[in-house]
Design an enzyme around this catalytic site. Structure first.
Site, PDB file in Angstrom:
ATOM      1  N   GLN A   1    -114.236 -38.996  91.751  1.00  0.00           N
ATOM      2  CA  GLN A   1    -113.404 -37.992  91.701  1.00  0.00           C
ATOM      3  C   GLN A   1    -113.568 -36.758  90.816  1.00  0.00           C
ATOM      4  O   GLN A   1    -114.001 -37.092  89.804  1.00  0.00           O
ATOM      5  CB  GLN A   1    -111.876 -38.688  91.171  1.00  0.00           C
ATOM      6  N   GLY A   2    -113.570 -35.925  91.376  1.00  0.00           N
ATOM      7  CA  GLY A   2    -113.943 -34.555  90.621  1.00  0.00           C
ATOM      8  C   GLY A   2    -112.672 -33.631  90.661  1.00  0.00           C
ATOM      9  O   GLY A   2    -112.558 -32.455  91.131  1.00  0.00           O
TER      10      GLY A   2
ATOM     11  N   SER B   1    -110.753 -33.443  87.059  1.00  0.00           N
ATOM     12  CA  SER B   1    -110.277 -32.777  85.681  1.00  0.00           C
ATOM     13  C   SER B   1    -111.530 -31.970  85.467  1.00  0.00           C
ATOM     14  O   SER B   1    -112.580 -31.738  85.975  1.00  0.00           O
ATOM     15  CB  SER B   1    -110.571 -34.188  84.790  1.00  0.00           C
TER      16      SER B   1
ATOM     17  N   SER C   1    -115.573 -40.517  86.760  1.00  0.00           N
ATOM     18  CA  SER C   1    -115.876 -41.897  86.792  1.00  0.00           C
ATOM     19  C   SER C   1    -116.814 -42.057  88.103  1.00  0.00           C
ATOM     20  O   SER C   1    -116.593 -41.767  89.018  1.00  0.00           O
ATOM     21  CB  SER C   1    -114.538 -42.654  86.744  1.00  0.00           C
TER      22      SER C   1
ATOM     23  N   GLU D   1    -102.711 -43.318  93.535  1.00  0.00           N
ATOM     24  CA  GLU D   1    -103.459 -43.632  92.091  1.00  0.00           C
ATOM     25  C   GLU D   1    -102.648 -44.135  91.119  1.00  0.00           C
ATOM     26  O   GLU D   1    -102.842 -45.253  90.530  1.00  0.00           O
ATOM     27  CB  GLU D   1    -104.197 -42.443  91.755  1.00  0.00           C
TER      28      GLU D   1
ATOM     29  N   ASN E   1     -99.849 -41.073  80.475  1.00  0.00           N
ATOM     30  CA  ASN E   1     -98.459 -41.856  80.310  1.00  0.00           C
ATOM     31  C   ASN E   1     -97.375 -40.961  79.905  1.00  0.00           C
ATOM     32  O   ASN E   1     -96.141 -41.098  80.221  1.00  0.00           O
ATOM     33  CB  ASN E   1     -98.484 -43.374  79.644  1.00  0.00           C
ATOM     34  N   GLU E   2     -97.755 -40.041  78.996  1.00  0.00           N
ATOM     35  CA  GLU E   2     -96.647 -38.947  78.534  1.00  0.00           C
ATOM     36  C   GLU E   2     -96.461 -38.087  79.861  1.00  0.00           C
ATOM     37  O   GLU E   2     -95.113 -37.913  79.964  1.00  0.00           O
ATOM     38  CB  GLU E   2     -97.237 -37.988  77.332  1.00  0.00           C
TER      39      GLU E   2
END
Lengths: 334, 390
Positions: B126-127, B129, B161, B244, B373-374
Site C-alpha cells: 500500500q502506497g 502515507s 509495509s 482495512e 485510534n485517535e
C-alpha cells in the site's frame, strides 16, 4: 449459524420501547420514587396486558412461549427506560422457575400479573429487590428453590442509594413455603445474571444518549463541548464498550435458551463472560456520563442520576466484573 | 434469528480446512516475511494455498476462490490461525486492494490483477502515507500528470509495509493540483519495477526492513492502471479503508488463537509453583473474554451483512477494539514472562522462540496503522454518535 434478530423480534422490542418511552419518563419514575411502594402507576399492568410478564411461560400455561433471547431485548429496554420495578426478577427468573418447579397455579398467577414476584438466590447476595411489593418470593435455601408467600417472611429494610431499587434482607421458614423441586438453582442464577447484564446494556445506552445530547448543546469557549476531542474520545470509548458487550449478552441468552445444545457449565461460563463485559461497559458509561456532564450531573434534580445509580447497582448486582472473570478463569482452566 | 450451532455443512467445511492445514503445515518455522528470503518463502506458501483453493476462499471461483459465504470465511480464518501456519504476505493486496478492485475495477482489471494476486504471483503493498500525510491523508502531495496515455508521477510515499520486495504498489496521488484536499485525488496501480520508481527499505522497531520509502521521479504508469475514475481516488480509497479497519483485515481467528496461546502460557507458568499471581489471572481472563467478544461481535456483524445490512463507520469500532485487544493479549503475556519477556529468539532461555516479544512489537503498531485510534475515535464520535465536528 446465524446471529441476528428477526424482524418479529425487532418489532416486539420496538413495541416495548414505545410503551416505556410513553409511560416511564423520568417524571413517572420520580412519582415512583416519592411513593410508598416505588411503583410507576399503571405500568406493571400495562406490561402484563402485553404479555411481557408471561414471555417465559409456555403457551399451554397461558404464556407467550418466548425465550431468553426475546427477554434480554426487553430487559435492555427496561434498563434504557430506567424502569424501577422487578421485571427481571419476576418475568425472567421467577416465572420460569415456578413453571419448571411445577407450581402451576403460582406460575399462571405470576404470568398474568395477578401476583408480583421477586427473587433471592445465594449468588445475588443478601439484599433482595422490591420484596415489599412482592406477593411471592422465589428464594434459595440449602441448594433448593422455594416459593415463599410474602406473609411467611419477615423483612428488614436496607436503604440504598438507588431509590428506585428498594432492598431488604429476608428471613423465612420453609414450613410455609412450596418446594420447587424440579427447578434448578443454577438455571435460575444464570437467568438472574443474564437479566442484570441485559439491563446494564440498556443503562449504558441511555447514559450515552443522554450525554451525547447534553454535550452537543452545552457550549463553552464559544462551541459545543462535544466538539472537543477529549469529550469525544470518552464517549467513543463508551460506545465501544457497549458494542462488544452486547453480542456476549445475546450469545449468553442463546446458551440459556438452548439447554439441549449447551451444557450447564458452558452456559454458566457464557453468562459470566457477558456479565463481565456488561459490568465493565456500564461502569465506563457511568464514569464518562458524569464527567462529561460536569456539575449538573452531580445533582439530584437532574435526571442523569436515575441511570447513574442504577448503573452502579447493576454493575455489582449478581457479581461484578472481577467476580465473573474469576468464574470464567475457573471454567477455562487458567 | 439466533442459532449458534454449526450446521453439518459448516462442520464439514471446518473439518476440511483443519485437515488440509494439518497436512500442509511447514515442518519448522520459516523466515520472517520482512526479510528477502522469508518474503520468497511466504510467496511459495501463498502458491501452495492457491493451488488448493485456500488463498482466497471467499472470492468467486473464476478468480481462484471457492465462493465461500462470510460464515465459512470466518471459520476458515479461525482454523488458519489456530493451525499455526505462516502469516499471509499477500494480506495487504487481498484484504485492502481486492475489495476495491471488485467494487471499482473494470472487467479487464479484475481479470488482469485478481488471479495473480490470489496465486502470490503479484504481492501488493500500500502506497498511501507520505512524510507530510499520515493521519491527515487528504494532504497527499505526490502528483501525477497525464502525458498521452501515461501518468507521470513525482513525489514520495512512506511506511509502505512489504514495500521493499512487493511486485506492485497501490497508490493515491494528486492529479488535480488546483483541487482542494479530498478532491483531485486518483487511485492508481503502479508496477514496482517501473522506471523512475526507487525504493529504500526502512528498519522497523524490531530491526527488520518491513517498511519501505518509495520515491517517484518522472515514473510513468499506463492510464489503464487507474482504479475508478480520475479525481475520485478519495471515495475509492475510503471504500477499502472500511475493509482495512473492519473484519477483512483482522478476522477474529487471529486473536482467538493468541488468546488460546495466552491461556496455555498461563497454565505452563502456573504449573511451576502455586499458580500465577491473581491479578495476572484476572488479566489473562479479561483478554480471553475480549477475544471472544470480538469473535461474537464479528459473527453478529457478518449475520447482519448476510441479511443485507451495510457496514459504514462501525468499522472504526472494530479497528479500535481489535488493535487494543491484540496489545492487551501480548502485553499480558509479557507480564507473565517477567524477566524472560525481553529475550529475543537467539537467547538460550527464550520462551517459544520469543514469539510473544515479536507479537508484542507487532501489536504496538496496531493502534497506529490503518488510521490511528485517535482518528478512529473521532470518526466514532462524529459519524456513529453524531457529535459536532467543530
Amino acid at each position: 449459524m446465524r446471529f441476528s434478530f428477526t424482524e418479529e423480534q425487532d418489532m416486539f422490542r420496538d413495541t416495548i420501547r414505545d410503551l416505556l418511552s410513553n409511560r416511564c419518563s423520568p417524571s413517572d419514575i420520580r412519582v415512583g420514587i416519592a411513593s410508598d411502594d416505588g411503583r410507576v402507576p399503571g405500568l406493571w399492568d400495562a406490561l402484563a396486558d402485553m404479555g411481557v410478564l408471561a414471555m417465559l411461560a409456555p403457551e399451554e400455561a397461558g404464556g407467550l412461549g418466548m425465550n431468553e433471547i426475546d427477554m434480554v431485548r426487553v430487559l435492555e429496554e427496561a434498563g434504557y427506560a430506567g424502569f424501577p420495578e422487578p421485571l427481571g426478577e419476576h418475568a425472567a427468573v421467577a416465572v420460569p422457575a415456578l413453571v419448571e418447579g411445577g407450581a402451576e397455579h403460582l406460575a399462571s398467577a405470576a404470568a398474568s400479573g395477578e401476583i408480583t414476584c421477586t427473587i433471592g438466590l445465594d449468588a445475588g447476595g443478601p439484599y433482595i429487590v422490591s420484596a415489599r411489593i412482592a406477593d411471592l418470593l422465589v428464594l434459595e435455601q440449602a441448594g433448593r428453590l422455594w416459593a415463599v408467600p410474602s406473609d411467611a417472611a419477615t423483612f428488614t429494610e436496607q436503604p440504598s442509594i438507588d431509590a428506585t431499587r428498594r432492598l431488604t434482607t429476608v428471613e423465612f421458614d420453609t414450613a410455609n413455603a412450596t418446594l420447587l423441586d424440579a427447578a434448578s438453582v443454577g438455571m435460575a442464577t444464570d437467568r438472574a445474571i443474564l437479566s442484570a447484564s441485559a439491563q446494564c446494556l440498556g443503562v449504558s445506552r441511555r447514559l450515552l444518549d443522554a450525554t451525547v445530547e447534553y454535550v452537543s448543546q452545552r457550549h463553552q469557549f464559544g462551541k459545543p463541548v462535544g466538539s472537543y476531542q477529549a469529550v469525544k474520545h470518552h464517549l467513543a470509548n463508551v460506545r465501544i464498550g457497549v458494542e462488544f458487550a452486547a453480542p456476549l449478552v445475546y450469545r449468553a441468552a442463546w446458551s440459556v435458551a438452548s439447554p439441549k445444545s449447551v451444557a450447564p457449565a458452558d452456559r454458566s461460563r457464557d453468562v459470566s463472560m457477558a456479565k463481565a463485559l456488561a459490568s465493565d461497559a456500564v461502569d465506563a458509561a457511568c464514569r464518562a456520563a458524569l464527567q462529561c456532564h460536569g456539575a449538573i450531573g452531580y445533582t439530584i434534580e437532574y435526571d442523569l442520576q436515575i441511570w447513574l445509580k442504577r448503573g452502579w447497582a447493576l454493575s455489582a448486582a449478581w457479581g461484578d466484573a472481577r467476580r465473573h472473570r474469576s468464574l470464567v478463569a475457573d471454567a477455562i482452566g487458567v | 434469528m439466533i442459532d449458534l450451532i454449526l450446521t453439518p455443512r459448516y462442520l464439514e467445511f471446518r473439518d476440511e480446512c483443519r485437515q488440509w492445514l494439518a497436512d500442509h503445515k511447514p515442518d519448522g518455522p520459516i523466515a520472517s516475511m520482512d526479510t528477502p528470503e522469508g518474503f520468497e518463502q511466504h510467496r511459495e506458501w501463498e502458491r501452495l494455498l492457491f493451488d488448493n483453493g485456500w488463498s482466497v476462499p471467499a472470492w468467486p471461483i473464476e478468480y481462484g476462490g471457492r465462493g465461500c459465504d462470510l460464515m465459512e470465511w470466518l471459520i476458515f480464518e479461525e482454523e488458519y490461525w489456530l493451525a499455526g501456519v505462516p502469516g499471509r504476505v499477500s494480506a495487504n493486496g487481498i484484504s485492502l486492494l481486492a475489495p476495491t478492485i471488485f467494487n471499482f475495477g473494470t472487467k479487464e482489471q479484475q481479470d488482469r490483477f485478481l488471479p495473480r494476486m490470489a496465486s502470490g504471483a503479484d504481492i501488493w503493498a500500500q502506497g498511501w502515507s507520505e512524510p507530510e500525510a499520515g493521519s491527515d491523508l487528504a494532504g497527499i502531495r505526490t502528483r501525477a500528470v497525464l502525458d498521452g496515455d501515461q501518468w507521470v508521477i513525482n513525489g514520495q510515499k512512506t511506511w509502505c509495509s512489504r514495500g521493499a520486495w512487493a511486485d506492485w504498489i497501490f497508490c493515491i496521488v494528486r492529479t488535480d493540483p488546483e483541487a482542494e484536499r479530498h478532491r483531485g485525488l486518483t487511485y492508481i496501480l503502479v508496477p514496482a519495477d517501473s522506471p523512475g520508481l526507487d525504493r529504500r527499505p526502512v528498519e522497523r522497531l524490531d530491526g527488520e526492513p518491513g517498511f519501505a520509502e518509495i520515491f517517484f521521479d518522472d515514473c510513468r504508469v499506463s492510464a489503464e492502471n487507474v482504479l475508478g475514475e480520475v479525481g475520485q481516488g478519495w471515495a475509492v480509497a475510503m471504500a477499502a479503508a472500511g475493509s482495512e479497519r473492519g473484519l477483512n483485515l483482522r478476522s477474529p481467528g487471529r486473536f482467538m488463537a493468541a488468546a488460546r496461546r495466552l491461556t496455555d502460557l498461563a497454565r505452563r507458568i502456573g504449573a511451576g509453583g502455586q499458580g500465577i499471581d491473581p491479578r495476572l489471572r484476572d488479566e489473562v481472563t479479561d483478554a480471553w473474554i475480549r477475544a471472544e467478544a470480538y469473535r461474537w461481535q464479528t459473527y453478529h456483524t457478518a449475520s447482519r451483512l448476510m441479511d443485507g445490512a451495510e457496514m459504514g463507520s462501525e468499522a472504526s469500532l472494530m479497528k479500535v477494539f481489535w488493535s487494543e485487544l491484540d496489545l492487551e493479549l501480548h502485553a499480558t503475556a509479557m507480564r507473565l514472562l517477567g524477566n524472560r519477556a525481553e529475550l529475543t529468539g537467539g537467547a538460550p532461555d527464550c520462551v517459544d522462540g520469543a514469539a510473544w516479544l515479536d507479537g508484542y512489537v507487532f501489536a504496538l503498531s496496531g493502534p497506529i496503522y490503518a488510521g490511528t485510534n485517535e482518528i478512529q475515535r473521532n470518526i466514532i464520535a462524529e459519524r456513529v454518535l453524531g457529535l459536532p465536528r467543530r
